[in-house]
Write an enzyme that holds these catalytic residues in place. Sequence first.
Site, PDB file in Angstrom:
ATOM      1  N   GLN A  15     -21.173   9.946  61.604  1.00 58.54           N
ATOM      2  CA  GLN A  15     -21.811  10.350  62.857  1.00 58.54           C
ATOM      3  C   GLN A  15     -23.281   9.935  62.856  1.00 58.54           C
ATOM      4  O   GLN A  15     -24.047  10.353  61.996  1.00 58.54           O
ATOM      5  CB  GLN A  15     -21.706  11.858  63.075  1.00 58.54           C
ATOM      6  CG  GLN A  15     -22.351  12.304  64.393  1.00 58.54           C
ATOM      7  CD  GLN A  15     -22.277  13.795  64.609  1.00 58.54           C
ATOM      8  OE1 GLN A  15     -21.455  14.493  64.011  1.00 58.54           O
ATOM      9  NE2 GLN A  15     -23.139  14.322  65.470  1.00 58.54           N
ATOM     10  N   HIS A  74     -21.328  22.970  64.898  1.00 64.14           N
ATOM     11  CA  HIS A  74     -20.853  21.645  64.465  1.00 64.14           C
ATOM     12  C   HIS A  74     -19.329  21.635  64.417  1.00 64.14           C
ATOM     13  O   HIS A  74     -18.690  22.613  64.036  1.00 64.14           O
ATOM     14  CB  HIS A  74     -21.417  21.343  63.079  1.00 64.14           C
ATOM     15  CG  HIS A  74     -21.086  19.980  62.570  1.00 64.14           C
ATOM     16  ND1 HIS A  74     -21.626  18.824  63.096  1.00 64.14           N
ATOM     17  CD2 HIS A  74     -20.241  19.578  61.578  1.00 64.14           C
ATOM     18  CE1 HIS A  74     -21.149  17.772  62.445  1.00 64.14           C
ATOM     19  NE2 HIS A  74     -20.297  18.212  61.526  1.00 64.14           N
ATOM     20  N   ASP A 120     -15.314  14.811  58.613  1.00 63.23           N
ATOM     21  CA  ASP A 120     -16.552  15.290  59.237  1.00 63.23           C
ATOM     22  C   ASP A 120     -17.557  14.143  59.191  1.00 63.23           C
ATOM     23  O   ASP A 120     -17.937  13.685  58.109  1.00 63.23           O
ATOM     24  CB  ASP A 120     -17.069  16.507  58.471  1.00 63.23           C
ATOM     25  CG  ASP A 120     -18.302  17.131  59.094  1.00 63.23           C
ATOM     26  OD1 ASP A 120     -19.029  16.440  59.837  1.00 63.23           O
ATOM     27  OD2 ASP A 120     -18.560  18.325  58.829  1.00 63.23           O
TER      28      ASP A 120
END
Length: 233
Positions: free
Chosen positions: A91, A168, A196
């Site tokens: 990310q 999150h 993640d």
Amino acid sequence: MSVPRWIPLESNPEVFNSWATAAGLVASQAQFEDIYGLDPELLGMVSDGVKAVTLLFPCSGAIATKRKEEDEMIAAQGQPPIDPTIFWMKQTILNACGTMGLLHALINSDVTFAPESPLARFIEKCKDKTPLERSKILEETSLFERIHTSAATSGQTTVPEDLDTYLHFTCFVRAPDAAARETETQAHGWRVIELDGGRNGPIDRGECTNLLQDVAKSSKNTISRKARASTSV
């Protein structure tokens, strides 16, 4: 150069389903639904055949510290091998963890995407690319930003003026046991894999016998009882 920032995505199955349909998921293949808690009686309310689980949790304080310590431990000591077919990307866009969770959930599930849809095109572009190269592709295309913004503004809560958030999303899927595959063991078995984009890579969470139940057990230990989840089935 400023870091791209999106509107935080609401943890809401209607929002998730709107996102997934716009991105190209064939609606008859899967749908997102709420998980009301991680206790057995609440997990029993979820439809059978769970393919992936997304969790929203407060990523601050002790939880953030524990995540950092775990990343350092994995870097130093390693972990069980991860199946190479697992799709994971880093990310690099602020507040894009909702879209990251949905990408990880759908791309790693046995579902069908419409031809030439944003998801189908994204998967094709990401073939043979590194996690960071995949992130760059996400940054440079406006397709998912538009889908994300549309979904983020369609939720039940008003979009906040302050886009900083400590919440999150992470995602869990099941994958073949890579260690058994490497040793050509006949019964490969399955593993729970956490995906993640804020971590250093996929994380092995142990043997998978029932994805939803196994994720609930793991999350109580590694994240928080306060986590909110939606699951793709």
